[in-house]
Motif scaffolding. Structure first.
Motif, PDB file in Angstrom:
ATOM      1  N   PHE A  79       0.839  -1.197   0.000  1.00 12.81           N
ATOM      2  CA  PHE A  79       0.000   0.000   0.000  1.00 12.81           C
ATOM      3  C   PHE A  79       0.872   1.245   0.000  1.00 12.81           C
ATOM      4  N   GLU A  80       1.913   1.234   0.817  1.00  8.91           N
ATOM      5  CA  GLU A  80       2.814   2.383   0.896  1.00  8.91           C
ATOM      6  C   GLU A  80       3.518   2.635  -0.443  1.00  8.91           C
ATOM      7  N   ALA A  81       3.962   1.568  -1.103  1.00 14.11           N
ATOM      8  CA  ALA A  81       4.613   1.724  -2.406  1.00 14.11           C
ATOM      9  C   ALA A  81       3.616   2.211  -3.455  1.00 14.11           C
ATOM     10  N   ALA A  82       2.405   1.697  -3.396  1.00 16.49           N
ATOM     11  CA  ALA A  82       1.384   2.087  -4.372  1.00 16.49           C
ATOM     12  C   ALA A  82       1.009   3.556  -4.237  1.00 16.49           C
ATOM     13  N   THR A  83       0.997   4.071  -3.021  1.00 15.73           N
ATOM     14  CA  THR A  83       0.591   5.460  -2.795  1.00 15.73           C
ATOM     15  C   THR A  83       1.780   6.422  -2.726  1.00 15.73           C
ATOM     16  N   SER A  84       2.989   5.926  -2.895  1.00 17.09           N
ATOM     17  CA  SER A  84       4.180   6.774  -2.759  1.00 17.09           C
ATOM     18  C   SER A  84       4.275   7.856  -3.826  1.00 17.09           C
ATOM     19  N   VAL A  85       3.578   7.718  -4.937  1.00 13.97           N
ATOM     20  CA  VAL A  85       3.633   8.727  -5.998  1.00 13.97           C
ATOM     21  C   VAL A  85       2.834   9.980  -5.656  1.00 13.97           C
ATOM     22  N   VAL A  86       1.964   9.892  -4.678  1.00 12.05           N
ATOM     23  CA  VAL A  86       1.086  11.011  -4.363  1.00 12.05           C
ATOM     24  C   VAL A  86       1.839  12.160  -3.696  1.00 12.05           C
ATOM     25  N   ALA A  87       2.660  11.881  -2.704  1.00 11.54           N
ATOM     26  CA  ALA A  87       3.361  12.940  -1.956  1.00 11.54           C
ATOM     27  C   ALA A  87       4.254  13.791  -2.858  1.00 11.54           C
ATOM     28  N   PRO A  88       5.085  13.206  -3.733  1.00 11.58           N
ATOM     29  CA  PRO A  88       5.913  14.059  -4.594  1.00 11.58           C
ATOM     30  C   PRO A  88       5.086  14.956  -5.522  1.00 11.58           C
ATOM     31  N   ALA A  89       3.974  14.455  -6.028  1.00  9.85           N
ATOM     32  CA  ALA A  89       3.124  15.269  -6.899  1.00  9.85           C
ATOM     33  C   ALA A  89       2.536  16.441  -6.127  1.00  9.85           C
ATOM     34  N   ALA A  90       2.044  16.185  -4.915  1.00 13.62           N
ATOM     35  CA  ALA A  90       1.480  17.259  -4.097  1.00 13.62           C
ATOM     36  C   ALA A  90       2.566  18.266  -3.701  1.00 13.62           C
ATOM     37  N   ARG A  91       3.750  17.770  -3.296  1.00 16.39           N
ATOM     38  CA  ARG A  91       4.856  18.670  -2.931  1.00 16.39           C
ATOM     39  C   ARG A  91       5.253  19.560  -4.098  1.00 16.39           C
ATOM     40  N   GLY A 136      -0.975   0.810  -9.002  1.00 17.86           N
ATOM     41  CA  GLY A 136      -0.826   1.543  -7.747  1.00 17.86           C
ATOM     42  C   GLY A 136      -1.786   2.704  -7.682  1.00 17.86           C
ATOM     43  N   ALA A 137      -1.333   3.833  -7.122  1.00 18.24           N
ATOM     44  CA  ALA A 137      -2.195   4.997  -6.946  1.00 18.24           C
ATOM     45  C   ALA A 137      -2.021   5.963  -8.101  1.00 18.24           C
ATOM     46  N   PHE A 138      -3.115   6.627  -8.435  1.00 13.29           N
ATOM     47  CA  PHE A 138      -3.049   7.690  -9.424  1.00 13.29           C
ATOM     48  C   PHE A 138      -4.144   8.683  -9.117  1.00 13.29           C
ATOM     49  N   ILE A 139      -3.969   9.910  -9.599  1.00 16.50           N
ATOM     50  CA  ILE A 139      -4.929  10.964  -9.336  1.00 16.50           C
ATOM     51  C   ILE A 139      -6.166  10.712 -10.186  1.00 16.50           C
ATOM     52  N   ALA A 140      -7.308  10.680  -9.519  1.00 17.67           N
ATOM     53  CA  ALA A 140      -8.566  10.376 -10.189  1.00 17.67           C
ATOM     54  C   ALA A 140      -8.940  11.497 -11.141  1.00 17.67           C
TER      55      ALA A 140
END
Length: 108
Positions: free
Chosen positions: A44-56, A85-89
């Motif tokens: 889960f952590e690896a899948a959502t790890s792309v979110v923080a850099p995009a927001a930063r 993994g995670a991506f922006i909806a």
């Protein structure tokens, strides 16, 4: 099609996430339950790890404005996929962001 994806956690255990996508391999999670669960190929952590850099990145760009706001807020939908993994909806063909910036009066 909605289904459950089981993401392992870095510290042990798992989290079940409901996703809305078609998909390949599924397995039953218990004999007495009709729900099917697909195992994710990353934590889960690896899948959502792309979110923080995009927001930063977005926050840094807004704070780097000549007249930088006192507050910056970003709201966006997050989707999870067993494969990607995670991506922006998105809403239709566009990314879905809500950005708020606040400037306070500098009168003294």
């Amino acid at each position: 099609m909605r289904r459950l994806v089981e993401f392992p956690l870095d510290q042990g255990g798992t989290v079940l996430v409901e996703v809305d996508e078609g998909g390949p391999v599924m397995r039953g999670i218990a004999k007495d339950r009709a729900a099917l669960v697909e195992e994710a190929n990353r934590t889960f952590e690896a899948a959502t790890s792309v979110v923080a850099p995009a927001a930063r990145s977005l926050i840094a760009r807004l704070r780097g404005m000549d007249d930088a706001p006192d507050e910056v807020g970003i709201e966006f939908g997050l989707q999870l996929s067993a494969q990607t993994g995670a991506f922006i909806a998105s809403a239709a063909a566009q990314a879905n962001f809500k950005i708020t910036v606040t400037w306070r009066s500098r009168e003294g």
